[in-house]
Design a protein around this motif. Structure first.
Motif, PDB file in Angstrom:
ATOM      1  N   CYS A 168       7.320   6.259  10.203  1.00  0.00           N
ATOM      2  CA  CYS A 168       7.863   6.759   8.935  1.00  0.00           C
ATOM      3  C   CYS A 168       6.745   7.412   8.124  1.00  0.00           C
ATOM      4  CB  CYS A 168       8.504   5.603   8.162  1.00  0.00           C
ATOM      5  SG  CYS A 168       9.606   6.123   6.834  1.00  0.00           S
ATOM      6  N   LYS A 169       6.174   8.475   8.697  1.00  0.00           N
ATOM      7  CA  LYS A 169       5.017   9.143   8.115  1.00  0.00           C
ATOM      8  C   LYS A 169       5.382   9.896   6.840  1.00  0.00           C
ATOM      9  CE  LYS A 169       3.177   9.802  12.790  1.00  0.00           C
ATOM     10  NZ  LYS A 169       2.769  10.776  13.817  1.00  0.00           N
ATOM     11  N   ILE A 188       3.599  -1.721   7.330  1.00  0.00           N
ATOM     12  CA  ILE A 188       2.436  -0.832   7.336  1.00  0.00           C
ATOM     13  C   ILE A 188       2.402  -0.009   8.624  1.00  0.00           C
ATOM     14  CG2 ILE A 188      -0.071  -0.805   7.673  1.00  0.00           C
ATOM     15  CD1 ILE A 188      -0.359  -2.810   5.510  1.00  0.00           C
ATOM     16  N   LEU A 189       2.550  -0.671   9.751  1.00  0.00           N
ATOM     17  CA  LEU A 189       2.501   0.021  11.035  1.00  0.00           C
ATOM     18  C   LEU A 189       3.643   1.026  11.165  1.00  0.00           C
ATOM     19  CD1 LEU A 189       1.588  -3.020  13.316  1.00  0.00           C
ATOM     20  CD2 LEU A 189       0.078  -1.139  12.630  1.00  0.00           C
ATOM     21  N   HIS A 190       4.814   0.664  10.645  1.00  0.00           N
ATOM     22  CA  HIS A 190       5.959   1.580  10.690  1.00  0.00           C
ATOM     23  C   HIS A 190       5.678   2.830   9.859  1.00  0.00           C
ATOM     24  CE1 HIS A 190      10.051   2.638  11.583  1.00  0.00           C
ATOM     25  NE2 HIS A 190      10.347   2.784  10.311  1.00  0.00           N
ATOM     26  N   GLY A 191       5.092   2.643   8.689  1.00  0.00           N
ATOM     27  CA  GLY A 191       4.753   3.781   7.839  1.00  0.00           C
ATOM     28  C   GLY A 191       3.619   4.618   8.393  1.00  0.00           C
ATOM     29  N   ARG A 192       2.702   3.982   9.070  1.00  0.00           N
ATOM     30  CA  ARG A 192       1.526   4.681   9.607  1.00  0.00           C
ATOM     31  C   ARG A 192       1.866   5.534  10.826  1.00  0.00           C
ATOM     32  NH1 ARG A 192      -3.304   0.742  10.157  1.00  0.00           N
ATOM     33  NH2 ARG A 192      -3.305   1.087   7.894  1.00  0.00           N
ATOM     34  N   TYR A 193       2.767   5.028  11.676  1.00  0.00           N
ATOM     35  CA  TYR A 193       2.999   5.688  12.956  1.00  0.00           C
ATOM     36  C   TYR A 193       4.377   6.305  13.144  1.00  0.00           C
ATOM     37  CZ  TYR A 193      -1.389   3.468  14.178  1.00  0.00           C
ATOM     38  OH  TYR A 193      -2.707   3.092  14.192  1.00  0.00           O
ATOM     39  N   ASP A 219       0.847  -1.182   0.000  1.00  0.00           N
ATOM     40  CA  ASP A 219       0.000   0.000   0.000  1.00  0.00           C
ATOM     41  C   ASP A 219       0.887   1.238   0.000  1.00  0.00           C
ATOM     42  OD1 ASP A 219       1.048   0.095   2.544  1.00  0.00           O
ATOM     43  OD2 ASP A 219      -0.872   0.369   3.559  1.00  0.00           O
ATOM     44  N   THR A 220       0.307   2.405   0.227  1.00  0.00           N
ATOM     45  CA  THR A 220       1.103   3.635   0.184  1.00  0.00           C
ATOM     46  C   THR A 220       2.153   3.663   1.290  1.00  0.00           C
ATOM     47  OG1 THR A 220      -0.590   4.769   1.521  1.00  0.00           O
ATOM     48  CG2 THR A 220      -0.743   4.983  -0.874  1.00  0.00           C
ATOM     49  N   HIS A 221       1.830   3.098   2.446  1.00  0.00           N
ATOM     50  CA  HIS A 221       2.785   3.082   3.561  1.00  0.00           C
ATOM     51  C   HIS A 221       3.991   2.209   3.234  1.00  0.00           C
ATOM     52  CE1 HIS A 221       0.111   5.328   6.105  1.00  0.00           C
ATOM     53  NE2 HIS A 221      -0.838   4.402   6.034  1.00  0.00           N
ATOM     54  N   ILE A 222       3.733   1.001   2.774  1.00  0.00           N
ATOM     55  CA  ILE A 222       4.824   0.078   2.457  1.00  0.00           C
ATOM     56  C   ILE A 222       5.652   0.606   1.291  1.00  0.00           C
ATOM     57  CG2 ILE A 222       5.372  -2.235   1.606  1.00  0.00           C
ATOM     58  CD1 ILE A 222       3.164  -3.337   3.268  1.00  0.00           C
ATOM     59  N   PHE A 223       4.992   1.188   0.301  1.00  0.00           N
ATOM     60  CA  PHE A 223       5.714   1.759  -0.839  1.00  0.00           C
ATOM     61  C   PHE A 223       6.660   2.858  -0.373  1.00  0.00           C
ATOM     62  CE2 PHE A 223       6.091   4.707  -4.448  1.00  0.00           C
ATOM     63  CZ  PHE A 223       6.493   3.832  -5.452  1.00  0.00           C
ATOM     64  N   ARG A 224       6.159   3.728   0.508  1.00  0.00           N
ATOM     65  CA  ARG A 224       6.976   4.832   1.016  1.00  0.00           C
ATOM     66  C   ARG A 224       8.147   4.319   1.856  1.00  0.00           C
ATOM     67  NH1 ARG A 224       3.270   7.043   3.378  1.00  0.00           N
ATOM     68  NH2 ARG A 224       3.562   6.475   5.549  1.00  0.00           N
ATOM     69  N   VAL A 225       7.867   3.433   2.795  1.00  0.00           N
ATOM     70  CA  VAL A 225       8.923   2.914   3.666  1.00  0.00           C
ATOM     71  C   VAL A 225       9.985   2.172   2.858  1.00  0.00           C
ATOM     72  CG1 VAL A 225       9.436   1.264   5.505  1.00  0.00           C
ATOM     73  CG2 VAL A 225       7.466   2.785   5.712  1.00  0.00           C
ATOM     74  N   SER A 226       9.556   1.382   1.893  1.00  0.00           N
ATOM     75  CA  SER A 226      10.501   0.603   1.085  1.00  0.00           C
ATOM     76  C   SER A 226      11.430   1.502   0.294  1.00  0.00           C
ATOM     77  CB  SER A 226       9.727  -0.322   0.138  1.00  0.00           C
ATOM     78  OG  SER A 226       8.976  -1.269   0.858  1.00  0.00           O
ATOM     79  N   ASN A 227      10.899   2.593  -0.240  1.00  0.00           N
ATOM     80  CA  ASN A 227      11.722   3.520  -1.020  1.00  0.00           C
ATOM     81  C   ASN A 227      12.555   4.430  -0.132  1.00  0.00           C
ATOM     82  OD1 ASN A 227      11.322   3.551  -4.141  1.00  0.00           O
ATOM     83  ND2 ASN A 227       9.302   3.081  -3.310  1.00  0.00           N
TER      84      ASN A 227
END
Length: 215
Positions: A187-188, A180-185, A138-146
């Motif tokens: 790595c915003k 997901i949780l890392h991106g949500r809370y 999702d958008t969170h995983i995409f952002r964190v991965s990049n």
């Protein structure tokens, strides 16, 4: 990010949260499927508020079909794109009853054939309901991965394939939820909390944010 850093990243995720779970409320694979279908462009909190009222009344494909489109629409009216989602839920329930005996199929092809169910939704259901080591980007995983350098890619398909390749197998089952949780809370999107991040020394992100005054 090299293999050693990737391994250490997931060691830390596991130590901090040994049994990560989705924040969508569900008790059956069908409830999860509908919740994920409703969650597109909506928050888990918003979906849970709607399903908390819907599921005690109708939480099987046949029960939702018996409820009817108008009644279903009223239950999910507070969720974005609710009219389209209501139609997709009804069509999905019809297919589940007619083709799968009212049960949620456990293979990707059958899941993706359901109205409103794309690859990401199928991956969530396969991973969370059926324990398959899939990666729903999702958008969170995409952002964190990049951002971290874990699995950079120009689109979600590339990131998904890289994650499946790079995430150590022992962590693959839970990696989806950790990221997901890392991106949500943490790595915003706008203001990542680098100062509060357990991965800060492993991360490739150059513009790390400092701790706010008083933190």
């Amino acid at each position: 990010m090299n293999a050693a850093k990737r391994y250490e990243m997931f060691v830390r995720f596991r130590a901090a949260n040994p049994k990560p779970e989705t924040e969508l409320a569900y008790t059956t694979p069908f409830e999860l499927l509908i919740a994920v279908l409703l969650s597109a462009q909506a928050t888990d909190v918003g979906v849970n508020k709607a399903t908390r009222k819907l599921y005690p009344v109708a939480n099987t494909p046949q029960a939702i079909l018996d409820l009817g489109l108008e009644e279903l629409t009223e239950y999910i009216r507070t969720i974005g794109l609710y009219k389209t989602k209501a139609k997709n839920v009804m069509a999905t329930c019809q297919m589940l009853v007619e083709l799968h005996g009212g049960e949620v199929p456990q293979d990707r092809e059958s899941l993706e054939a359901l109205p409103g169910v794309g690859r990401k939704t199928a991956n969530v259901v396969l991973n969370t309901a059926f324990g398959q080591p899939t990666m729903a980007v999702d958008t969170h995983i995409f952002r964190v991965s990049n951002r971290t350098g874990l699995a950079p890619g120009k689109n979600v398909d590339i990131v998904e394939q890289k994650l499946l390749k790079f995430v150590p197998k022992e962590f693959l089952q839970d990696a989806h939820h950790w990221l997901i949780l890392h991106g949500r809370y943490t790595c915003k999107a706008r203001k990542p909390e680098c100062w509060n991040c357990i991965q800060v020394d492993l991360c490739d992100y150059r513009s790390k944010t400092p701790a706010p005054a008083g933190a």
